[in-house]
Design a protein around this motif. Structure first.
Motif, mmCIF file in Angstrom:
data_model
loop_
_atom_site.group_PDB
_atom_site.id
_atom_site.type_symbol
_atom_site.label_atom_id
_atom_site.label_comp_id
_atom_site.label_asym_id
_atom_site.label_seq_id
_atom_site.Cartn_x
_atom_site.Cartn_y
_atom_site.Cartn_z
ATOM 1 N N PHE A 2 6.492 2.566 -14.124
ATOM 2 C CA PHE A 2 6.258 3.737 -13.277
ATOM 3 C C PHE A 2 5.918 3.315 -11.851
ATOM 4 C CE2 PHE A 2 3.212 6.561 -11.218
ATOM 5 C CZ PHE A 2 3.938 7.743 -11.172
ATOM 6 N N LEU A 3 5.069 2.301 -11.729
ATOM 7 C CA LEU A 3 4.665 1.828 -10.398
ATOM 8 C C LEU A 3 5.755 1.039 -9.702
ATOM 9 C CD1 LEU A 3 1.016 0.600 -11.098
ATOM 10 C CD2 LEU A 3 1.700 2.719 -9.961
ATOM 11 N N GLU A 4 6.856 0.738 -10.410
ATOM 12 C CA GLU A 4 7.903 -0.148 -9.900
ATOM 13 C C GLU A 4 7.285 -1.488 -9.508
ATOM 14 O OE1 GLU A 4 11.218 2.005 -7.720
ATOM 15 O OE2 GLU A 4 9.533 3.354 -7.293
ATOM 16 N N ALA A 64 9.501 0.828 -1.296
ATOM 17 C CA ALA A 64 8.513 0.392 -0.318
ATOM 18 C C ALA A 64 9.003 0.615 1.104
ATOM 19 C CB ALA A 64 8.180 -1.083 -0.543
ATOM 20 N N GLY A 65 10.277 0.359 1.384
ATOM 21 C CA GLY A 65 10.794 0.516 2.727
ATOM 22 C C GLY A 65 10.884 1.956 3.166
ATOM 23 N N SER A 95 4.496 -7.474 -3.668
ATOM 24 C CA SER A 95 4.286 -8.896 -3.416
ATOM 25 C C SER A 95 3.616 -9.525 -4.632
ATOM 26 C CB SER A 95 3.402 -9.095 -2.187
ATOM 27 O OG SER A 95 2.083 -8.619 -2.441
ATOM 28 N N ALA A 96 3.741 -10.837 -4.748
ATOM 29 C CA ALA A 96 3.132 -11.548 -5.880
ATOM 30 C C ALA A 96 1.619 -11.340 -5.896
ATOM 31 C CB ALA A 96 3.465 -13.035 -5.799
ATOM 32 N N LYS A 97 1.003 -11.310 -4.715
ATOM 33 C CA LYS A 97 -0.439 -11.121 -4.623
ATOM 34 C C LYS A 97 -0.841 -9.760 -5.172
ATOM 35 C CE LYS A 97 -4.178 -10.929 -1.192
ATOM 36 N NZ LYS A 97 -4.517 -11.061 0.242
ATOM 37 N N PHE A 98 -0.086 -8.728 -4.795
ATOM 38 C CA PHE A 98 -0.439 -7.393 -5.253
ATOM 39 C C PHE A 98 -0.103 -7.206 -6.725
ATOM 40 C CE2 PHE A 98 -0.299 -2.749 -5.488
ATOM 41 C CZ PHE A 98 -1.471 -2.431 -4.814
ATOM 42 N N GLN A 99 0.934 -7.856 -7.198
ATOM 43 C CA GLN A 99 1.255 -7.776 -8.620
ATOM 44 C C GLN A 99 0.101 -8.274 -9.474
ATOM 45 O OE1 GLN A 99 5.017 -9.411 -9.849
ATOM 46 N NE2 GLN A 99 6.136 -8.425 -8.187
ATOM 47 N N ARG A 100 -0.605 -9.298 -9.002
ATOM 48 C CA ARG A 100 -1.767 -9.785 -9.745
ATOM 49 C C ARG A 100 -2.830 -8.703 -9.863
ATOM 50 N NH1 ARG A 100 -0.901 -14.606 -6.680
ATOM 51 N NH2 ARG A 100 -2.659 -14.116 -5.313
ATOM 52 N N PHE A 112 0.829 -1.209 0.000
ATOM 53 C CA PHE A 112 0.000 0.000 0.000
ATOM 54 C C PHE A 112 0.860 1.255 0.000
ATOM 55 C CE2 PHE A 112 -1.590 3.469 2.661
ATOM 56 C CZ PHE A 112 -2.553 3.953 1.790
ATOM 57 N N ASN A 113 1.900 1.282 0.830
ATOM 58 C CA ASN A 113 2.716 2.489 0.934
ATOM 59 C C ASN A 113 3.350 2.858 -0.396
ATOM 60 O OD1 ASN A 113 2.223 3.001 3.651
ATOM 61 N ND2 ASN A 113 3.897 1.702 4.331
ATOM 62 N N LEU A 114 3.874 1.868 -1.086
ATOM 63 C CA LEU A 114 4.502 2.146 -2.372
ATOM 64 C C LEU A 114 3.459 2.589 -3.396
ATOM 65 C CD1 LEU A 114 6.899 2.255 -4.260
ATOM 66 C CD2 LEU A 114 6.686 -0.207 -4.619
ATOM 67 N N PHE A 115 2.333 1.874 -3.458
ATOM 68 C CA PHE A 115 1.301 2.234 -4.429
ATOM 69 C C PHE A 115 0.736 3.615 -4.134
ATOM 70 C CE2 PHE A 115 -3.123 2.143 -6.024
ATOM 71 C CZ PHE A 115 -2.854 1.906 -7.358
#
Length: 594
Positions: A171-173, A552-553, A178-183, A141-144
């Motif tokens: 752009f979104l890197e 993300a960090g 995570s694999a789940k969010f990439q989907r 979430f933080n990165l997005f």
């Protein structure tokens, strides 16, 4: 100029829009369409011979239609089309008040409702709540959220000069999630507007994604709508009747085979029958694939942009988004809106239609053989990934295999919310209809006659404006440069308006120009966009990248990091125009930007 004759080639949304605007301004209008029906990709496709005892044939479609908040051009046209029962076509749009996500790999699905936002950072709070409900990692979430805020605060100059050259995924890197969010990142843009984040430019996909985020971070009946009945019945039939009443001359079943040029202008259009038609102006209102085929080398010599378009390989620019309808013995409403299936292999989206068609009467009394009470309309956006039950791509499947695999993917996502519960059962299925624009006559893979532009990075430069260098030729299609910049009914409608405006100018017409509307974003972002424009002109990266808010960090509590960097404590100050403008002067000094 009052009686110039305009020949329109193509009877989809673009062609009908051009005809509408031209006939209202005193032109003589002829419109030619290869099909016998009108509406192009958006038309209904009745399943022939399925209606009995006075009922209509079951209503198939290319795919379900949806009309989000940012559609201005299409809805303006609808507001000017009277219907036989009184009122206007716009009156037949129905609000969808909720949506849901169904996950194949979990035993549940999630409804989500809209909430009104009053401040820009409320958008992030709405997203955060949504992600928490779906149990996404906080780092995702933080990165997005950082990337969303970065896009909202990016200037038009940076979007065109920088983001147009990269994919939305880059752009979104995307590889950092995570694999789940990439989907989710891969699926969501594709399910609504057929845009692949790995193939589509960050400028185009990002702009439309921001509009969709604004739609879902708001309340109101105009955010996301569907038609209150089959598209042709509710829209195109009244539209063509209205245009005929105004004097538009329709020529259905007449395919234009070639466009001829002589003396630096278009001299005529030759039909497949051998007949030849002429006019003072020509509107090429066909899909990009067809347009490329009609632009001859001779025409290319008259306009370098057309010549550049002519030499493009359409396969590099387009993708498939194809619909299938499942007719059910009983209605299965699911939710009052769209259902998303982000981890379905074929990127599915569905909507249960009869719940929005109540004004027409009971579905089973109006359509089919009287046994059908439900209709689940599904859009299929990924035709290149193997399925689950049938481990082939959709392109490699027969129509029967396509229908079976999609049905199984739907069941895998919807069934099992509680032990033994089945929302979709095989005994509910009456029949199905796959888009007529898929042509299987030559075997597999089928030919798709209704492909969609996916806006690859850099494609804006090769796409033409509505006005060509040929004095009497204009373009109207969803690939033409527009504010909307999206392969959609809205993009086609806006392009047609622009084409008509070119004709009005070139014909020295006294008629009013046709109105167009740019996409809008919250005004509170304006000062930060001005800052970014200055940064971009000076060769600097976006402020977030200068601040180090990228990974993300590093992105935890994005807004507070933003506020700390700017030296303020009140988040409201970030988006107050007066305070932000004063703040930006100090930031420019700190960053060494003149």
């Amino acid at each position: 100029m009052g009686q110039s004759t305009v020949v329109i080639i193509g009877g989809g949304v673009a062609g009908l829009t051009a005809a509408h605007e031209l006939i209202e301004r005193g032109f003589t209008v002829h419109i030619y369409e290869s099909r016998l029906t009108w509406g192009g990709k958006a038309r209904s496709q009745p399943v022939v011979t399925t209606g009995t005892n006075g009922r209509k044939d079951l209503p198939g479609e290319h795919g379900f239609r949806f009309y989000p908040r940012f559609y201005k051009h299409v809805t303006d046209t609808m507001a000017r089309i009277p219907t036989p029962v009184g009122g206007y076509v716009l009156d037949h749009l129905r609000a969808t008040t909720e949506s849901a996500i169904a996950l194949v790999d979990q035993d549940t699905w999630y409804r989500f409702y809209r909430r009104r936002v009053t401040k820009p950072y409320d958008i992030l709070e709405a997203l955060e709540l949504f992600f928490k409900e779906l149990d996404f990692d906080v780092g995702d979430f933080n990165l997005f959220a950082t990337k969303v805020l970065q896009f909202f605060t990016s200037s038009d100059a940076r979007r065109l000069g920088e983001y147009e050259r990269i994919s939305w995924w880059d752009f979104l890197e995307g590889d950092l999630y995570s694999a789940k969010f990439q989907r989710q990142l891969r699926a969501v843009p594709r399910t609504m507007v057929a845009m692949d984040p790995r193939r589509g430019s960050a400028r185009t996909v990002g702009t439309i994604s921001m509009q969709l985020i604004l739609d879902y971070a708001d309340t109101g009946v105009n955010n996301d709508r569907t038609m209150g009945g089959p598209t042709s019945e509710m829209w195109f039939n009244p539209w063509t009747a209205h245009l005929q009443g105004l004097g538009v001359q329709f020529h259905g079943g007449m395919e234009v085979a070639t466009i001829e040029a002589a003396g630096g202008v278009i001299s005529g259009a030759k039909l497949a029958s051998g007949a030849r038609v002429t006019g003072d102006y020509y509107v090429l209102a066909v899909p990009m694939d067809t347009a490329i085929g009609l632009i001859t080398p001779q025409i290319g010599t008259l306009d370098p942009m057309l010549d550049r378009l002519r030499t493009q390989n359409p396969d590099d620019l387009v993708s498939w988004m194809v619909g299938i309808q499942y007719f059910l013995y009983e209605d299965v409403p699911l939710v009052r809106g769209h259902m998303f299936y982000p981890d379905s292999p074929w990127a599915l989206t569905s909507i249960s239609q009869p719940q929005f068609w109540r004004d027409l009467g009971l579905f089973r009394e109006l359509y089919g053989d009287g046994d059908v009470g439900g209709l689940l309309s599904v859009d299929v956006s990924d035709w290149n990934t193997p399925g689950t039950l049938i481990t082939k791509t959709a392109r490699q499947c027969t129509p029967q295999e396509v229908a079976r695999e999609i049905w199984e993917q739907l069941k895998a996502a919807l069934n099992g919310q509680s032990p033994g519960e089945e929302i979709l059962r095989d005994d509910l299925l009456h029949s199905w209809h796959l888009d007529d624009d898929l042509d299987y006559t030559s075997g597999l893979p089928p030919q798709n006659k209704a492909r969609l532009l996916v806006h690859p990075p850099g494609s804006w430069a090769m796409r033409p404006d509505a006005g060509t260098a040929i004095p009497n030729l204009v373009l109207a299609g969803d690939y033409v440069r527009t504010y909307t910049d999206l392969a959609s009914m809205e993009g086609a409608n806006e392009a047609a308006r622009r084409a008509v405006n070119v004709i009005l100018q070139r014909a020295a017409s006294a008629a009013d120009q046709v109105q167009t509307w740019p996409l809008t974003e919250p005004d509170q972002f304006a000062p930060w966009k001005k800052l970014d424009e200055k940064l971009y002109q000076q060769g600097h990266r976006h402020l977030f990248e200068l601040m180090g808010i990228r990974r993300a960090g590093q992105a935890a509590d994005t807004l507070r990091r933003f506020a700390a960097f700017t030296g303020i404590s009140n988040l409201d100050d970030l988006f107050d125009e007066v305070r932000a403008t004063s703040l930006i002067r100090g930031l420019l000094s700190r960053l060494g930007v003149p």
